[in-house]
Write an enzyme that holds these catalytic residues in place. Structure first.
Site, PDB file in Angstrom:
ATOM      1  N   LYS A  13       2.369  49.914  13.550  1.00 46.53           N
ATOM      2  CA  LYS A  13       3.693  49.414  13.952  1.00 46.53           C
ATOM      3  C   LYS A  13       3.568  48.297  14.993  1.00 46.53           C
ATOM      4  CE  LYS A  13       5.262  53.351  15.556  1.00 46.53           C
ATOM      5  NZ  LYS A  13       4.072  54.216  15.407  1.00 46.53           N
ATOM      6  N   ARG A  88      12.540  58.146  18.085  1.00 49.65           N
ATOM      7  CA  ARG A  88      11.468  59.087  17.757  1.00 49.65           C
ATOM      8  C   ARG A  88      12.021  60.419  17.266  1.00 49.65           C
ATOM      9  NH1 ARG A  88       6.921  56.157  19.665  1.00 49.65           N
ATOM     10  NH2 ARG A  88       5.261  57.601  20.157  1.00 49.65           N
ATOM     11  N   ARG A 127      -9.543  52.948  18.726  1.00 52.92           N
ATOM     12  CA  ARG A 127      -8.686  51.860  19.223  1.00 52.92           C
ATOM     13  C   ARG A 127      -9.027  51.491  20.671  1.00 52.92           C
ATOM     14  NH1 ARG A 127      -2.264  52.312  18.360  1.00 52.92           N
ATOM     15  NH2 ARG A 127      -2.323  53.995  19.892  1.00 52.92           N
ATOM     16  N   ARG A 160      -6.735  54.041  25.543  1.00 49.96           N
ATOM     17  CA  ARG A 160      -5.555  54.750  26.045  1.00 49.96           C
ATOM     18  C   ARG A 160      -5.893  56.225  26.271  1.00 49.96           C
ATOM     19  NH1 ARG A 160      -0.457  53.197  22.258  1.00 49.96           N
ATOM     20  NH2 ARG A 160      -0.088  55.417  22.591  1.00 49.96           N
ATOM     21  N   ARG A 171      -0.047  64.453  19.038  1.00 51.97           N
ATOM     22  CA  ARG A 171       0.859  63.341  18.722  1.00 51.97           C
ATOM     23  C   ARG A 171       1.240  63.358  17.240  1.00 51.97           C
ATOM     24  NH1 ARG A 171      -2.454  58.473  20.640  1.00 51.97           N
ATOM     25  NH2 ARG A 171      -0.663  57.210  20.048  1.00 51.97           N
TER      26      ARG A 171
END
Ligand code: AMP
Length: 214
Positions: A13, A88, A127, A160, A171
């Site tokens: 996204k 969300r 990531r 992160r 998550r």
């Protein structure tokens, strides 16, 4: 044009939103980025939000909706914006309708990026992001020239604190429980387009642009 990007964490996204910002000249509104900035600055909101974020849980709706409410009335949002990571859950989607109607806007397109869960885990654990300019990397799929250093600005790359295996599981669970019901919510409104989020980034962008131009 108001565009909504839906999809699980790691579905691309943010990456696609950044390309669309360039192409369409409208801003990206990422509640995740806004919250991370608040945590970094240790604002009242940041202090309240950080424990939820660290565990991969959703920050309470009343804290997040305020961010969006303040942001959409700013001048650069007049021609539209790209929502990334908001709403969300169904309560946030309802609140969004109210906020938009106050500014005489409506959601024009909803894009749902689809990526299998095993691929999401691989993407998220690898990531890395530049602390200085925000450029994204992946240790295997898109490594920087020198390990831990941004190709663009020589900034330090970081991971992160919610991109670690234990939190990723939570998550994804939160996505399936709270956010995935939005697919039906927007489908029922006739506004949803599911797009395959695997394959080349440029191909995915082309599919999205094709849909937006329709
Ligand atoms: P993201 O960068 O979109 O993956 O978001 C990172 C984290 O910020 C999430 O795991 C949540 O804890 C929090 N967050 C971001 N957007 C929202 C939202 N719309 N509602 C509640 N929490 C959010």
């Amino acid at each position: 044009m108001v565009i909504l990007l839906l999809g699980p964490p790691g579905s691309g996204k943010g990456t696609q939103a950044k390309v669309l910002v360039e192409r369409l000249g409208i801003p990206q509104l990422s509640t995740g980025d806004m919250l991370r900035a608040a945590v970094k600055d240790q604002t009242t909101l940041g202090v309240k939000a950080q424990s939820f974020m660290k565990k991969g849980e959703l920050v309470p709706d009343n804290l997040v909706i305020g961010l969006i409410e303040e942001r959409v009335v700013q001048k650069d949002c007049q021609k539209g914006f790209i929502l990334d990571g908001f709403p969300r859950n169904v309560a946030q989607a309802d609140m969004l309708e109210t906020v938009l109607s106050k500014t005489q806007k409506k959601i024009d397109r909803v894009i749902a990026l689809q990526v299998p869960e095993a691929e999401l885990v691989k993407r998220l654990t690898g990531r890395r992001t530049c602390r200085q300019c925000g450029t994204g990397y992946h240790v295997d799929f898109q490594p920087p020239r020198a390990e831990g250093v941004c190709d663009r600005c020589n900034g330090e790359l970081f991971q992160r604190n919610d991109d670690v295996a234990e939190v990723i599981v939570d998550r994804l669970r939160v996505y399936n429980d709270s956010t995935a019901p939005l697919l039906k919510y927007y489908q029922d409104k006739g506004a949803l387009r599911a797009i395959d989020g695997t394959g080349s980034m440029t191909q995915i962008t082309a599919t999205i642009i094709g849909y937006l131009e329709k």
